[in-house]
Write a protein that holds these residues in place. Structure first.
Motif, PDB file in Angstrom:
ATOM      1  N   GLU A  27      10.560   4.062   9.340  1.00 21.80           N
ATOM      2  CA  GLU A  27      11.950   4.053   8.901  1.00 21.80           C
ATOM      3  C   GLU A  27      12.016   3.606   7.440  1.00 21.80           C
ATOM      4  OE1 GLU A  27      14.127   1.576  11.567  1.00 21.80           O
ATOM      5  OE2 GLU A  27      13.857   2.920  13.258  1.00 21.80           O
ATOM      6  N   TYR A  28      12.439   4.506   6.578  1.00 21.58           N
ATOM      7  CA  TYR A  28      12.467   4.227   5.152  1.00 21.58           C
ATOM      8  C   TYR A  28      13.896   4.206   4.625  1.00 21.58           C
ATOM      9  CZ  TYR A  28       7.574   5.354   5.678  1.00 21.58           C
ATOM     10  OH  TYR A  28       6.282   5.362   6.094  1.00 21.58           O
ATOM     11  N   TYR A  29      14.132   3.341   3.668  1.00 17.35           N
ATOM     12  CA  TYR A  29      15.436   3.202   3.040  1.00 17.35           C
ATOM     13  C   TYR A  29      15.284   3.376   1.531  1.00 17.35           C
ATOM     14  CZ  TYR A  29      16.546   1.114   7.488  1.00 17.35           C
ATOM     15  OH  TYR A  29      16.714   0.898   8.826  1.00 17.35           O
ATOM     16  N   HIS A  30      16.210   4.088   0.939  1.00 21.08           N
ATOM     17  CA  HIS A  30      16.225   4.290  -0.507  1.00 21.08           C
ATOM     18  C   HIS A  30      17.674   4.202  -0.948  1.00 21.08           C
ATOM     19  CE1 HIS A  30      15.528   7.230  -4.101  1.00 21.08           C
ATOM     20  NE2 HIS A  30      15.658   5.980  -4.500  1.00 21.08           N
ATOM     21  N   TYR A  31      17.987   3.228  -1.797  1.00 17.07           N
ATOM     22  CA  TYR A  31      19.352   3.092  -2.284  1.00 17.07           C
ATOM     23  C   TYR A  31      19.360   2.491  -3.679  1.00 17.07           C
ATOM     24  CZ  TYR A  31      18.673  -1.519  -0.073  1.00 17.07           C
ATOM     25  OH  TYR A  31      18.181  -2.712   0.330  1.00 17.07           O
ATOM     26  N   LEU A  32      20.496   2.641  -4.356  1.00 17.63           N
ATOM     27  CA  LEU A  32      20.661   2.218  -5.746  1.00 17.63           C
ATOM     28  C   LEU A  32      21.869   1.295  -5.871  1.00 17.63           C
ATOM     29  CD1 LEU A  32      20.529   5.811  -7.264  1.00 17.63           C
ATOM     30  CD2 LEU A  32      18.595   4.279  -7.010  1.00 17.63           C
ATOM     31  N   VAL A  33      21.770   0.362  -6.808  1.00 20.66           N
ATOM     32  CA  VAL A  33      22.911  -0.463  -7.209  1.00 20.66           C
ATOM     33  C   VAL A  33      23.041  -0.277  -8.716  1.00 20.66           C
ATOM     34  CG1 VAL A  33      23.870  -2.775  -7.404  1.00 20.66           C
ATOM     35  CG2 VAL A  33      22.549  -2.150  -5.383  1.00 20.66           C
ATOM     36  N   SER A  34      24.198   0.227  -9.164  1.00 17.67           N
ATOM     37  CA  SER A  34      24.422   0.529 -10.583  1.00 17.67           C
ATOM     38  C   SER A  34      25.530  -0.344 -11.143  1.00 17.67           C
ATOM     39  CB  SER A  34      24.825   1.997 -10.760  1.00 17.67           C
ATOM     40  OG  SER A  34      23.889   2.846 -10.163  1.00 17.67           O
ATOM     41  N   TYR A  35      25.366  -0.702 -12.414  1.00 12.24           N
ATOM     42  CA  TYR A  35      26.390  -1.492 -13.105  1.00 12.24           C
ATOM     43  C   TYR A  35      26.489  -1.016 -14.546  1.00 12.24           C
ATOM     44  CZ  TYR A  35      29.012  -5.304 -15.130  1.00 12.24           C
ATOM     45  OH  TYR A  35      29.966  -6.026 -15.776  1.00 12.24           O
ATOM     46  N   SER A  36      27.714  -0.895 -15.034  1.00 11.87           N
ATOM     47  CA  SER A  36      27.965  -0.506 -16.424  1.00 11.87           C
ATOM     48  C   SER A  36      28.898  -1.531 -17.058  1.00 11.87           C
ATOM     49  CB  SER A  36      28.620   0.878 -16.484  1.00 11.87           C
ATOM     50  OG  SER A  36      29.007   1.163 -17.815  1.00 11.87           O
ATOM     51  N   THR A  37      28.572  -1.972 -18.257  1.00 13.67           N
ATOM     52  CA  THR A  37      29.455  -2.915 -18.957  1.00 13.67           C
ATOM     53  C   THR A  37      30.762  -2.242 -19.350  1.00 13.67           C
ATOM     54  OG1 THR A  37      28.383  -2.432 -21.070  1.00 13.67           O
ATOM     55  CG2 THR A  37      27.559  -4.325 -19.826  1.00 13.67           C
ATOM     56  N   GLY A  69       0.792  -1.217   0.000  1.00 16.16           N
ATOM     57  CA  GLY A  69       0.000   0.000   0.000  1.00 16.16           C
ATOM     58  C   GLY A  69       0.827   1.271   0.000  1.00 16.16           C
ATOM     59  N   LYS A  70       2.152   1.128   0.032  1.00 15.78           N
ATOM     60  CA  LYS A  70       3.037   2.293  -0.015  1.00 15.78           C
ATOM     61  C   LYS A  70       3.862   2.199  -1.304  1.00 15.78           C
ATOM     62  CE  LYS A  70       3.182   3.049   4.890  1.00 15.78           C
ATOM     63  NZ  LYS A  70       3.981   3.285   6.067  1.00 15.78           N
ATOM     64  N   PRO A  71       4.344   3.322  -1.787  1.00 18.78           N
ATOM     65  CA  PRO A  71       5.125   3.294  -3.047  1.00 18.78           C
ATOM     66  C   PRO A  71       6.530   2.739  -2.823  1.00 18.78           C
ATOM     67  CG  PRO A  71       5.029   5.520  -2.190  1.00 18.78           C
ATOM     68  CD  PRO A  71       4.168   4.672  -1.286  1.00 18.78           C
ATOM     69  N   GLN A  72       6.600   1.450  -2.521  1.00 17.66           N
ATOM     70  CA  GLN A  72       7.872   0.802  -2.245  1.00 17.66           C
ATOM     71  C   GLN A  72       8.057  -0.385  -3.179  1.00 17.66           C
ATOM     72  OE1 GLN A  72       7.951  -0.211   1.909  1.00 17.66           O
ATOM     73  NE2 GLN A  72       7.854   1.909   2.558  1.00 17.66           N
ATOM     74  N   GLY A  73       9.285  -0.831  -3.334  1.00 18.01           N
ATOM     75  CA  GLY A  73       9.567  -1.984  -4.168  1.00 18.01           C
ATOM     76  C   GLY A  73      10.997  -1.963  -4.643  1.00 18.01           C
ATOM     77  N   VAL A  74      11.289  -2.883  -5.566  1.00 20.84           N
ATOM     78  CA  VAL A  74      12.585  -2.938  -6.228  1.00 20.84           C
ATOM     79  C   VAL A  74      12.309  -2.686  -7.700  1.00 20.84           C
ATOM     80  CG1 VAL A  74      14.596  -4.344  -6.764  1.00 20.84           C
ATOM     81  CG2 VAL A  74      13.429  -4.637  -4.573  1.00 20.84           C
ATOM     82  N   TYR A 119      15.969   0.535  -4.853  1.00 17.02           N
ATOM     83  CA  TYR A 119      15.285  -0.093  -3.735  1.00 17.02           C
ATOM     84  C   TYR A 119      14.603   0.963  -2.876  1.00 17.02           C
ATOM     85  CZ  TYR A 119      18.379  -4.110  -4.625  1.00 17.02           C
ATOM     86  OH  TYR A 119      19.053  -5.157  -5.188  1.00 17.02           O
ATOM     87  N   TYR A 120      13.303   0.739  -2.586  1.00 17.62           N
ATOM     88  CA  TYR A 120      12.551   1.534  -1.607  1.00 17.62           C
ATOM     89  C   TYR A 120      11.978   0.547  -0.596  1.00 17.62           C
ATOM     90  CZ  TYR A 120      12.412   5.558  -4.777  1.00 17.62           C
ATOM     91  OH  TYR A 120      12.738   6.602  -5.592  1.00 17.62           O
TER      92      TYR A 120
END
Length: 95
Positions: free
Chosen positions: A67-77, A38-43, A57-58
């Motif tokens: 307590e909310y967490y927001h982070y990113l995992v980035s990858y470049s070839t 019900g909240k705007p969260q997910g992967v 990630y939310y």
């Protein structure tokens, strides 16, 4: 956990390594989090330029709905084998 190949749904906040986690895995945040319905969260993910991918990630901390967490995992070839973790917000950021 962001893992390649087969993994497990076992839940145990244990020290690493453990046998049920695939060899090729990323652990951008090792804590008890979940997606609060019900909240705007997910992967989420975005592919940019055809060669780059960003996982976003939310989450909410388990047992702490404020307590909310927001982070990113980035990858470049263009940079094989290198992942970038970006922590946008965390309740522990000021600690």
């Amino acid at each position: 956990i962001l893992a390649l190949f087969d993994g497990s749904t076992n839940y145990e906040n244990a020290g690493l390594p453990v046998s049920y986690v695939p060899e090729i895995s990323l652990f951008p945040f090792w804590d008890d989090t979940y997606i609060d319905q019900g909240k705007p969260q997910g992967v989420f993910y975005t592919i940019t330029g055809g060669t780059d991918i960003i996982f976003e990630y939310y989450f909410t901390h388990f047992g702490g709905t404020d307590e909310y967490y927001h982070y990113l995992v980035s990858y470049s070839t263009n940079r094989p084998g290198i992942f970038t973790f970006t922590y946008v917000s965390s309740p522990w950021a000021s600690q």
